[in-house]
Design a protein around this motif. Structure first.
Motif, PDB file in Angstrom:
ATOM      1  N   THR A  32     -27.413  -0.635  44.831  1.00 34.02           N
ATOM      2  CA  THR A  32     -28.497  -1.351  45.501  1.00 34.02           C
ATOM      3  C   THR A  32     -27.966  -1.972  46.781  1.00 34.02           C
ATOM      4  O   THR A  32     -26.763  -2.124  46.969  1.00 34.02           O
ATOM      5  N   ALA A  33     -28.874  -2.339  47.676  1.00 35.85           N
ATOM      6  CA  ALA A  33     -28.465  -2.852  48.981  1.00 35.85           C
ATOM      7  C   ALA A  33     -27.931  -4.266  48.878  1.00 35.85           C
ATOM      8  O   ALA A  33     -28.371  -5.063  48.036  1.00 35.85           O
ATOM      9  N   ASN A  34     -26.985  -4.594  49.733  1.00 35.55           N
ATOM     10  CA  ASN A  34     -26.580  -5.981  49.886  1.00 35.55           C
ATOM     11  C   ASN A  34     -27.763  -6.772  50.448  1.00 35.55           C
ATOM     12  O   ASN A  34     -28.408  -6.335  51.407  1.00 35.55           O
ATOM     13  N   PRO A  35     -28.075  -7.921  49.861  1.00 34.73           N
ATOM     14  CA  PRO A  35     -29.323  -8.616  50.212  1.00 34.73           C
ATOM     15  C   PRO A  35     -29.412  -9.043  51.671  1.00 34.73           C
ATOM     16  O   PRO A  35     -30.496  -9.037  52.248  1.00 34.73           O
ATOM     17  N   LEU A  36     -28.297  -9.412  52.289  1.00 39.38           N
ATOM     18  CA  LEU A  36     -28.364  -9.854  53.676  1.00 39.38           C
ATOM     19  C   LEU A  36     -28.626  -8.694  54.629  1.00 39.38           C
ATOM     20  O   LEU A  36     -29.218  -8.881  55.695  1.00 39.38           O
ATOM     21  N   LEU A  37     -28.204  -7.492  54.258  1.00 43.59           N
ATOM     22  CA  LEU A  37     -28.559  -6.323  55.064  1.00 43.59           C
ATOM     23  C   LEU A  37     -30.056  -6.073  54.983  1.00 43.59           C
ATOM     24  O   LEU A  37     -30.730  -5.889  56.005  1.00 43.59           O
ATOM     25  N   ASP A  51     -23.370   2.785  58.781  1.00 39.76           N
ATOM     26  CA  ASP A  51     -22.922   2.002  57.630  1.00 39.76           C
ATOM     27  C   ASP A  51     -21.415   2.150  57.525  1.00 39.76           C
ATOM     28  O   ASP A  51     -20.908   3.197  57.092  1.00 39.76           O
ATOM     29  N   LEU A  52     -20.684   1.110  57.926  1.00 37.64           N
ATOM     30  CA  LEU A  52     -19.225   1.137  57.925  1.00 37.64           C
ATOM     31  C   LEU A  52     -18.703   0.736  56.550  1.00 37.64           C
ATOM     32  O   LEU A  52     -18.983  -0.353  56.071  1.00 37.64           O
ATOM     33  N   GLY A  58     -25.232   2.357  48.358  1.00 37.16           N
ATOM     34  CA  GLY A  58     -26.377   1.492  48.103  1.00 37.16           C
ATOM     35  C   GLY A  58     -27.081   1.048  49.375  1.00 37.16           C
ATOM     36  O   GLY A  58     -28.314   1.117  49.470  1.00 37.16           O
ATOM     37  N   ASP A  59     -26.317   0.608  50.366  1.00 37.69           N
ATOM     38  CA  ASP A  59     -26.917   0.181  51.631  1.00 37.69           C
ATOM     39  C   ASP A  59     -27.503   1.371  52.387  1.00 37.69           C
ATOM     40  O   ASP A  59     -28.584   1.288  52.977  1.00 37.69           O
ATOM     41  N   THR A  60     -26.761   2.482  52.375  1.00 42.61           N
ATOM     42  CA  THR A  60     -27.249   3.693  53.044  1.00 42.61           C
ATOM     43  C   THR A  60     -28.580   4.132  52.460  1.00 42.61           C
ATOM     44  O   THR A  60     -29.521   4.476  53.195  1.00 42.61           O
ATOM     45  N   LEU A  61     -28.688   4.121  51.129  1.00 41.40           N
ATOM     46  CA  LEU A  61     -29.938   4.525  50.487  1.00 41.40           C
ATOM     47  C   LEU A  61     -31.080   3.609  50.881  1.00 41.40           C
ATOM     48  O   LEU A  61     -32.183   4.074  51.201  1.00 41.40           O
ATOM     49  N   TRP A  62     -30.840   2.302  50.883  1.00 42.96           N
ATOM     50  CA  TRP A  62     -31.911   1.364  51.240  1.00 42.96           C
ATOM     51  C   TRP A  62     -32.393   1.638  52.661  1.00 42.96           C
ATOM     52  O   TRP A  62     -33.606   1.681  52.926  1.00 42.96           O
ATOM     53  N   PRO A  77     -13.096  10.265  50.254  1.00 42.92           N
ATOM     54  CA  PRO A  77     -14.017  11.398  50.058  1.00 42.92           C
ATOM     55  C   PRO A  77     -14.936  11.229  48.855  1.00 42.92           C
ATOM     56  O   PRO A  77     -16.106  11.608  48.906  1.00 42.92           O
ATOM     57  N   THR A  78     -14.418  10.670  47.761  1.00 41.18           N
ATOM     58  CA  THR A  78     -15.264  10.497  46.574  1.00 41.18           C
ATOM     59  C   THR A  78     -16.427   9.554  46.852  1.00 41.18           C
ATOM     60  O   THR A  78     -17.549   9.783  46.383  1.00 41.18           O
ATOM     61  N   ALA A  79     -16.195   8.498  47.625  1.00 42.07           N
ATOM     62  CA  ALA A  79     -17.288   7.591  47.987  1.00 42.07           C
ATOM     63  C   ALA A  79     -18.355   8.333  48.780  1.00 42.07           C
ATOM     64  O   ALA A  79     -19.562   8.158  48.539  1.00 42.07           O
ATOM     65  N   LEU A  80     -17.941   9.173  49.702  1.00 46.67           N
ATOM     66  CA  LEU A  80     -18.899   9.920  50.515  1.00 46.67           C
ATOM     67  C   LEU A  80     -19.666  10.930  49.676  1.00 46.67           C
ATOM     68  O   LEU A  80     -20.872  11.126  49.871  1.00 46.67           O
ATOM     69  N   GLN A  81     -18.992  11.559  48.729  1.00 47.73           N
ATOM     70  CA  GLN A  81     -19.682  12.490  47.839  1.00 47.73           C
ATOM     71  C   GLN A  81     -20.744  11.770  47.020  1.00 47.73           C
ATOM     72  O   GLN A  81     -21.856  12.286  46.832  1.00 47.73           O
ATOM     73  N   ARG A  82     -20.419  10.583  46.538  1.00 51.97           N
ATOM     74  CA  ARG A  82     -21.393   9.828  45.748  1.00 51.97           C
ATOM     75  C   ARG A  82     -22.570   9.377  46.615  1.00 51.97           C
ATOM     76  O   ARG A  82     -23.720   9.370  46.160  1.00 51.97           O
ATOM     77  N   THR A  83     -22.288   9.011  47.857  1.00 51.05           N
ATOM     78  CA  THR A  83     -23.369   8.637  48.781  1.00 51.05           C
ATOM     79  C   THR A  83     -24.286   9.819  49.036  1.00 51.05           C
ATOM     80  O   THR A  83     -25.521   9.690  49.012  1.00 51.05           O
ATOM     81  N   SER A  84     -23.713  10.991  49.261  1.00 45.57           N
ATOM     82  CA  SER A  84     -24.519  12.196  49.503  1.00 45.57           C
ATOM     83  C   SER A  84     -25.366  12.541  48.288  1.00 45.57           C
ATOM     84  O   SER A  84     -26.549  12.888  48.413  1.00 45.57           O
TER      85      SER A  84
END
Length: 216
Positions: A32-37, A51-52, A58-62, A77-84
């Protein structure tokens, strides 16, 4: 993004550390997104966002859900795969582009209407001020750089030293050394909120918020 970072070993470099962290667990952070974003972005006209340190997306999806086109960046790479995969599961793959960067070495090309640096903190040496300064230069006229840092010790964090010093918003903004004729601080604040740790425990925590606008 250090809420559940374990103690590090000197033999690890930053890239392998973060990759092992993501690869070794089914999920590191909630998607889920960070609330301040969310609080900041919902008042902006959607455009191109960066999104750095996107983590698991979570932030990218929001942002993508709210009609932003997002470039999601991480060292692992694993973080990017999960984001995709998260974007694809929600039918948003056309709105999300992932790029692997060690931000100490390389930075995404292009300009952005919103650049988000949510808890871009690491136990490794990292030229953070120069990276964030470069981010400010990558803003479109009128664009926003949103920096959110931890401003207090979380009971579940890897570092629970009560004497930890947390820079003020003014300190962080000052380190950017931006030309006041071209950039202006839109928000410098230390709001509090109730946060939930990885084990379900809750605590009142402080965030450090720096929002910088590039002048038109």
């Amino acid at each position: 993004m250090d809420e559940c970072i374990p103690e590090i070993h000197a033999a690890n470099d930053a890239a392998s550390f973060w990759e092992q962290l993501y690869r070794g667990k089914g999920s590191v952070w909630k998607d889920t997104a960070n609330p301040l974003l969310a609080e900041t972005a919902r008042h902006l006209t959607p455009g191109h966002a960066l999104d750095l340190g996107c983590g698991e997306g979570g932030d990218t999806l929001w942002l993508a859900t709210h009609e932003w086109h997002v470039t999601a960046v991480d060292i692992a790479p694993t973080a990017l795969q999960r984001t995709s995969r998260l974007a694809a599961r929600n039918g948003l793959e056309s709105s999300v582009r992932t790029e692997q960067h060690d931000l100490a070495e390389t930075f995404p090309s292009g300009t952005f209407d919103l650049i988000s640096a949510q808890y871009l903190q690491t136990p490794y040496a990292f030229p953070r001020a120069s990276v964030l300064r470069r981010a400010a230069h990558a803003l479109t006229p009128g664009g926003i750089l949103l920096i959110v840092d931890h401003g207090s010790v979380r009971p579940w964090a890897w570092n629970t030293d009560p004497d930890t010093r947390f820079p003020s918003p003014e300190d962080i903004y000052g380190e950017l050394a931006l030309d006041t004729a071209r950039w202006t601080p839109q928000r410098l604040a230390t709001p509090q909120r109730v946060a939930t740790g990885p084990g379900g425990q809750t605590a009142t925590v402080t965030d450090t918020v720096v929002a910088v606008r590039r002048l038109a």
